[in-house]
Enzyme design. Structure first.
Site, PDB file in Angstrom:
ATOM      1  N   ASP A  23      17.996  -0.051 -14.882  1.00 21.03           N
ATOM      2  CA  ASP A  23      18.010  -1.431 -14.407  1.00 21.03           C
ATOM      3  C   ASP A  23      18.714  -2.337 -15.411  1.00 21.03           C
ATOM      4  OD1 ASP A  23      16.909  -3.498 -12.514  1.00 21.03           O
ATOM      5  OD2 ASP A  23      15.893  -4.144 -14.344  1.00 21.03           O
TER       6      ASP A  23
ATOM      7  N   ASP B 101       2.838   4.451  -1.370  1.00 15.51           N
ATOM      8  CA  ASP B 101       2.499   5.179  -2.588  1.00 15.51           C
ATOM      9  C   ASP B 101       3.251   6.505  -2.680  1.00 15.51           C
ATOM     10  OD1 ASP B 101       1.128   6.746  -0.691  1.00 15.51           O
ATOM     11  OD2 ASP B 101      -0.768   5.722  -1.080  1.00 15.51           O
TER      12      ASP B 101
ATOM     13  N   GLY C  60       0.763  -1.238   0.000  1.00 13.20           N
ATOM     14  CA  GLY C  60       0.000   0.000   0.000  1.00 13.20           C
ATOM     15  C   GLY C  60       0.793   1.286   0.000  1.00 13.20           C
TER      16      GLY C  60
ATOM     17  N   GLU D  62      22.966   0.094 -13.741  1.00 14.67           N
ATOM     18  CA  GLU D  62      23.248  -1.072 -12.894  1.00 14.67           C
ATOM     19  C   GLU D  62      24.128  -2.033 -13.681  1.00 14.67           C
ATOM     20  OE1 GLU D  62      20.937  -4.537 -10.341  1.00 14.67           O
ATOM     21  OE2 GLU D  62      20.138  -3.904 -12.285  1.00 14.67           O
TER      22      GLU D  62
END
Length: 629
Positions: A341, A176, A174, A370
């Site tokens: 990424d 955010d 949850g 990365e």
């Protein structure tokens, strides 16, 4: 979706018989429906005044390729169709275009069948000259689902599959965007200047969607995090506080639930095999002169995991889509950087073109890739203008890489109390011996942990002394320091138990939490000790150019004590890290070449003045940072 009105009919219906009226109405309705078309256009809008002189619009709709596009006042230089009739790729020239709306007409047999409005917005002043993050910053990495829940009404959402389940460590919890905004002042007080959030774009996987690396719509913030406007508001709130926002961008793969994966523009949009092929993850095949082609193919083209189809960056349509999407987010959300990424899993020529295109649009922007390798030469290969890459005539144009070799050393050295030839602080010393391999040593990301690694405070069993040594190190060496959310309050997590354990909820981020570590009163005594040290050192660092860009002189460790100096023409800082369990007395004569005429140093943590004319005593398992005077 736009609907174009049918041309007016001048026949008076009242003059027709009832049955004829019915048939005519049916015919008119059918005609209207045939001239209506539901389409998606990406990018959804663009900006006038961009440096790149052209824009490629991806238009998606049922059998859209049977239509010919036309834009009044805009030159269409190319229209590309693929074997999938539901796609059109329209290249338009944008040089000299002015802000405003244009109409894309779709024609068939010489007649306009339907139209779509498209907007070119006014570009923000000096947008191209935005300055990205650099070595003066401290980056705070957080996972939004696990950081703070600021808006409980979006914990679950009808547009996406997975619902909130905080009892499941791999589920949606949850957190955010609103939760991040709510705690920006906490982060600023900590000394944070930049936030790197793991991805926020929509991920519609049935399970484990909280990490959001398997994206299903790359132009849309996941509704469980908020809206596109919320993300833009986050950047605005950060900029009000002189903070920067870094987006975690994924070029290598999308999620299997991405709407384009379900109806591929072309078979070659993703890497496909006969059956399924996973990456072998051997990034060394990208530059190994002796590698086999099959091994290289399975590294680069193999899928990261089964739920993440591997994008084909060597295909010009794919590459252009990714370039434009990245630029769109920079311009729309006013971003200050990217973390990319799995950078080295991409097609290396394609990812170099992607990076170059972004840096040409924003020459002072910053992108860190990365590159999870364990050798400095191999990491250096991926940095812009690398002397190692030059040996193969390769240049990524990537400004920054991550110092994984330093991370590797940090993960073991503080448990190594011996003084062997290559143990303990020698591992750290040796890491900087190889700085000559990098073109830009100030543009390295230095860190003790991240969202994929073991938690530092778990490795070292909650030893705050070892934490202080590690943070003192990354705060004072060359490069840009990054800490992982919760490190500053001693959060632990066992990588052996799975990713969920190293990605636990930040205490206090949920209304029901008993421990609110976002406040001094809510933290326990140990958490406050972690926080106060972290805050002290990184707030001190903010204005220290000698640390941001100064030179380094390091001395061979003795008795597991590592000493180095950061200096420029105006300042000098002496750093002592005593990794020995016992107190050590250092003869300052050994460091005379860098102590020069300085006579004392001020401990930046305690404010105590320490004479440099006599031996310096340093407690066991501790760090001392001295501003020389």
């Amino acid at each position: 979706m736009k609907k174009i009105s049918h041309p007016k009919h001048f026949l008076t219906l009242d003059a027709l018989p009832y049955r004829s009226k019915v048939f005519l109405c049916i015919a008119l309705i059918s005609s209207l429906l045939s001239f209506s078309q539901a389409v998606k256009v990406e990018p959804p809008f663009w900006w006038a005044g961009m440096n790149a002189g052209e824009l490629q619009l991806m238009v998606y709709g049922k059998n859209i390729s049977q239509y010919e596009p036309q834009i009044n006042g805009v030159n269409i230089s190319d229209v590309t169709k693929t074997e999938n009739p539901n796609y059109l790729f329209i290249t338009v020239q944008t040089t000299g275009i002015t802000p405003g709306k244009v109409k894309i007409d779709f024609k068939k047999k010489g007649k306009i069948r339907f139209s779509e409005a498209y907007e070119f917005k006014k570009r923000a002043d000096n947008s191209a000259q935005r300055k990205g993050f650099d070595s003066s910053d401290m980056i705070y990495l957080l996972m939004p689902d696990r950081f703070a829940n600021g808006n409980e009404s979006n914990d679950s959402h009808p547009d996406v599959t997975e619902k909130v389940d905080r009892s499941f460590d791999g589920g949606r919890h949850g957190g955010d965007i609103e939760g991040i905004i709510d705690h920006l002042d906490y982060l600023k007080e900590l000394g944070v200047t930049t936030i790197w959030s793991t991805p926020l774009l929509e991920d519609n996987d049935e399970r484990y969607s909280y990490h959001t690396y398997a994206q299903s719509d790359v132009y849309k913030i996941d509704p469980r995090y908020g809206t596109n406007e919320d993300y833009k508001r986050l950047a605005n709130e950060m900029h009000k506080r002189d903070m920067k926002l870094v987006m975690d961008y994924v070029t290598n793969h999308w999620g299997s639930e991405h709407w384009m994966i379900k109806d591929l523009p072309t078979y070659e949009w993703i890497h496909q095999f006969s059956g399924y092929a996973n990456s072998n993850y051997r990034m060394t095949t990208q530059y190994d002169p002796n590698t086999s082609e099959i091994d290289k193919k399975y590294c680069v083209d193999g899928w990261f995991v089964k739920t993440m189809p591997d994008l084909n960056q060597s295909h010009p349509l794919v590459l252009n889509y990714l370039i434009q999407n990245a630029i769109w987010w920079i311009e729309y959300a006013n971003l200050d950087g990217f973390r990319v990424d799995t950078y080295s899993y991409n097609d290396k020529e394609g990812i170099a073109k992607w990076t170059k295109a972004i840096m040409e649009e924003y020459p002072h922007f910053n992108i860190v890739g990365e590159v999870w390798l364990h050798d400095q030469a191999q990491i250096s290969y991926w940095q812009k203008d690398s002397p190692i890459g030059a040996l193969q005539n390769y240049n990524t144009h990537l400004p920054a890489v991550m110092d994984f070799t330093l991370h590797d050393a940090i993960g073991t050295v503080f448990n190594e109390d011996n003084t062997g030839w290559s143990d303990g602080m020698y591992k750290v010393y040796e890491n900087f011996v190889n700085d000559f391999l990098y073109r830009d040593i100030n543009n390295l990301l230095v860190f003790i942990e991240n969202h994929d690694t073991a938690r530092f405070n778990h490795i070292y069993n909650g030893s705050i002394d070892k934490y202080k040594m590690a943070v003192a190190l990354i705060a004072t060496v060359r490069g840009t320091p990054q800490i992982y959310y919760g490190s500053e309050i001693g959060m632990q997590g066992d990588k052996g138990k799975g990713d969920g354990d190293i990605r636990q909820d930040f205490p206090g981020g949920w209304a029901s939490d008993k421990n609110n570590a976002f406040t001094k009163e809510g933290r326990n005594q140990l958490q406050n000790q972690y926080y106060e040290f972290t805050s002290k050192i990184f707030n001190w660092r903010k204005n220290k150019k000698v640390i941001h860009t100064g030179k380094t002189t390091q001395f061979l460790p003795e008795n597991n004590v590592y000493v180095y100096f950061r200096y420029n023409d105006n300042e000098s800082v002496m750093v002592i890290i005593n990794n020995n369990p016992e107190e050590q007395s250092l003869n300052t004569e050994r460091f005379k070449e860098r102590i020069l005429n300085f006579t004392k140093g001020t401990d930046i943590i305690t404010g105590e003045e320490i004479s440099l004319k006599t031996a310096i005593k340093v407690a066991g398992k501790s760090a001392l940072i001295l501003e020389l005077q």
